[in-house]
Design an enzyme around this catalytic site. Structure first.
Site, PDB file in Angstrom:
ATOM      1  N   TYR A  96      45.784  46.302  33.533  1.00 36.44           N
ATOM      2  CA  TYR A  96      46.158  44.786  34.364  1.00 36.44           C
ATOM      3  C   TYR A  96      47.537  44.511  33.815  1.00 36.44           C
ATOM      4  O   TYR A  96      47.650  44.240  32.764  1.00 36.44           O
ATOM      5  CB  TYR A  96      44.988  44.051  34.020  1.00 36.44           C
ATOM      6  CG  TYR A  96      45.236  42.872  34.742  1.00 36.44           C
ATOM      7  CD1 TYR A  96      45.325  42.141  35.958  1.00 36.44           C
ATOM      8  CD2 TYR A  96      45.690  41.976  33.866  1.00 36.44           C
ATOM      9  CE1 TYR A  96      45.705  41.110  36.946  1.00 36.44           C
ATOM     10  CE2 TYR A  96      45.144  40.103  34.634  1.00 36.44           C
ATOM     11  CZ  TYR A  96      45.242  39.945  36.008  1.00 36.44           C
ATOM     12  OH  TYR A  96      44.951  39.102  36.601  1.00 36.44           O
ATOM     13  N   LYS A 135      35.723  37.598  38.193  1.00 35.99           N
ATOM     14  CA  LYS A 135      35.981  38.295  39.629  1.00 35.99           C
ATOM     15  C   LYS A 135      34.665  38.345  39.743  1.00 35.99           C
ATOM     16  O   LYS A 135      34.094  37.983  40.701  1.00 35.99           O
ATOM     17  CB  LYS A 135      36.127  39.910  39.151  1.00 35.99           C
ATOM     18  CG  LYS A 135      37.683  39.802  38.463  1.00 35.99           C
ATOM     19  CD  LYS A 135      38.478  39.777  39.477  1.00 35.99           C
ATOM     20  CE  LYS A 135      40.233  39.301  39.228  1.00 35.99           C
ATOM     21  NZ  LYS A 135      41.089  39.930  38.593  1.00 35.99           N
TER      22      LYS A 135
HETATM   23  C1  LIG Z   1      42.052  39.466  37.195  1.00 40.89           C
HETATM   24  C2  LIG Z   1      41.334  40.587  35.765  1.00 40.89           C
HETATM   25  C3  LIG Z   1      41.314  40.196  34.882  1.00 40.89           C
HETATM   26  C4  LIG Z   1      42.174  38.566  34.300  1.00 40.89           C
HETATM   27  O1  LIG Z   1      41.624  37.490  34.922  1.00 40.89           O
HETATM   28  P1  LIG Z   1      41.552  36.076  35.358  1.00 40.89           P
HETATM   29  O2  LIG Z   1      40.399  35.169  35.144  1.00 40.89           O
HETATM   30  O3  LIG Z   1      41.926  35.703  37.205  1.00 40.89           O
HETATM   31  O4  LIG Z   1      42.554  35.871  33.982  1.00 40.89           O
HETATM   32  C5  LIG Z   1      41.607  40.661  34.090  1.00 40.89           C
HETATM   33  N1  LIG Z   1      41.858  42.105  34.070  1.00 40.89           N
HETATM   34  C6  LIG Z   1      41.447  42.457  34.895  1.00 40.89           C
HETATM   35  C7  LIG Z   1      40.890  43.916  35.408  1.00 40.89           C
HETATM   36  C8  LIG Z   1      41.037  41.684  36.304  1.00 40.89           C
HETATM   37  O5  LIG Z   1      41.106  42.398  37.508  1.00 40.89           O
END
Ligand SMILES: *Cc1c(COP(=O)(O)O)cnc(C)c1O
Length: 387
Positions: free
Chosen positions: A103, A201
């Site tokens: 990421y 997510k």
């Molecule tokens: C979105 C995401 C994050 C970060 O999450 P947030 O809650 O937006 O900080 C970390 N790793 C992956 C693979 C992501 O898709």
């Protein structure tokens, strides 16, 4: 007592609440202690609310159950879970090997913060076999950071093999398991030391709460994660913890619907003349398909595809033509989303090459026929613009 005093003690809440299916949303910085001896008895009493109360405890227990963990720690975002775990484990002079497909904000933290504090960071090609990854380790190597599949280019790692080889060298392993959501794949069962995910997510599932988790089996590592949270002073709200737990209840049902629809849409896309390639590890014939089949109980709704060659303007015309899909960077919610991925690949050390523009879709809970019709009419627009 005067009214000011009575108002301070009024409505303090019942000690024995009726039971509901969810935990109480208990809010508190102050924790009232039963006696003077308890004030400094950290072994037996929770003395301050920052570490979490009823809803947080319930969420941590449920996540530990899902991850097969001895302990889980909560962070105010997914990114904070990654950075918090790294800060808890590393010190100046350490060396970290990071998969090049992580990421992008994880990479930014490694480059902008870890390096500033004297931690060496080296990126490796996510297509390297496990032994070749370990061949890059030096005596100072403390940790290998992975994300499998990566959330833009979807390369997978044989995490069990990397973890086993790393253990032999005294190197820790950490994976960002947001794609697997802690449910489709269980990193700790495969020997990985720390399993991190953005609960934002799929666990949240409704694109409206930020939170992250880090889970471990080794009690010494759980203690390190704990110390890390304490040292940095992070807290998450009781409402957010409650909402995450609510999301967790329907995680398997949503993942099944969204993952199966996404796989059918991916297979349909592969047949369209405007599409050069579909990148989804659960599609038979995909480069990582055997690994996915060995380790995963299903797929989530996020995958990539490559359009036949066309200009950036044609890609924008495709995206602007979409009516059911929203344009947005997040994923894991109930809604379908699309982005072009190429602008995000620039900072990588090993930039993968594709036959045309790289795109990403997240499949939500809308009717599949509506999603396919939306993609088809947008592909018509693309075909016209790309010539
Ligand atoms: C979105 C995401 C994050 C970060 O999450 P947030 O809650 O937006 O900080 C970390 N790793 C992956 C693979 C992501 O898709």
């Amino acid at each position: 007592m005067q009214e000011e005093t009575r108002l301070i003690h009024a409505g303090a809440g019942s000690q024995d609440l009726v039971r509901t299916v969810g935990p109480p949303i208990q809010k508190g910085s102050t924790v009232l202690l039963p006696c003077a001896a308890a004030l400094y008895d950290d072994d037996n009493y929770l003395t301050y609310g920052r570490g979490g109360l009823a809803a947080h405890e319930a969420l941590k227990d449920a996540l530990a159950e899902m991850e097969g963990a001895a302990g889980v720690r909560l962070y105010p975002s997914g990114l904070a879970a990654v950075t918090g775990a790294l800060l808890a484990l590393l010190q100046a002079g350490d060396d970290v090997l990071v998969a090049d497909n992580v990421y992008k904000p994880t990479r930014r933290f490694c480059d902008n913060v870890l390096k500033r504090y004297g931690v060496g960071v080296r990126y490796f090609d996510p297509r390297l076999p496990p032994q070749a990854v370990l061949d890059q380790a030096v005596p100072a190597t403390r940790l290998i950071v992975m994300e499998s599949p990566g959330s833009l280019t979807f390369e997978m790692q044989d995490l069990a093999a990397v973890a086993a080889l790393a253990k032999g060298r005294g190197v820790l392993t950490l994976t960002d398991n947001t794609w697997g959501a802690g449910y489709l794949f269980k990193p700790l069962e495969h020997g990985v030391d720390i399993s991190v995910q953005a609960l934002t997510k799929y666990v949240g599932g409704h694109s409206d709460v930020f939170m992250g988790s880090a889970a471990a089996r080794d009690p010494a590592l759980v203690q390190k994660l704990d110390d890390g949270v304490l040292n940095l002073g992070w807290a998450v709200s009781a409402e957010d913890a409650y909402q995450m737990l609510r999301g967790l209840r329907t995680l398997p049902a949503r993942l099944k619907l969204q993952g199966e629809a996404a796989l059918r849409i991916a297979a349909w896309l592969a047949e369209q003349p405007e599409v050069a390639e579909v990148i989804h590890p659960a599609l038979p014939g995909a480069p990582d398909h055997e690994l996915w089949k060995r380790d995963y109980s299903g797929a989530c709704g996020l995958f990539g595809f490559v359009l036949r060659p066309g200009s950036m303007a044609a890609v924008d015309a495709f995206l602007d033509a979409l009516r059911v899909f929203g344009l947005g960077f997040s994923w894991g919610g109930f809604e379908s989303l699309a982005i072009g991925s190429d602008p995000q690949l620039g900072k990588r050390s090993f930039v993968p090459t594709y036959a045309g523009p790289l795109m990403r879709l997240h499949i939500g809970l809308e009717a599949e026929a509506d999603l396919i019709a939306d993609l088809r009419q947008a592909l018509d627009v693309y075909a016209e613009r790309a010539g």
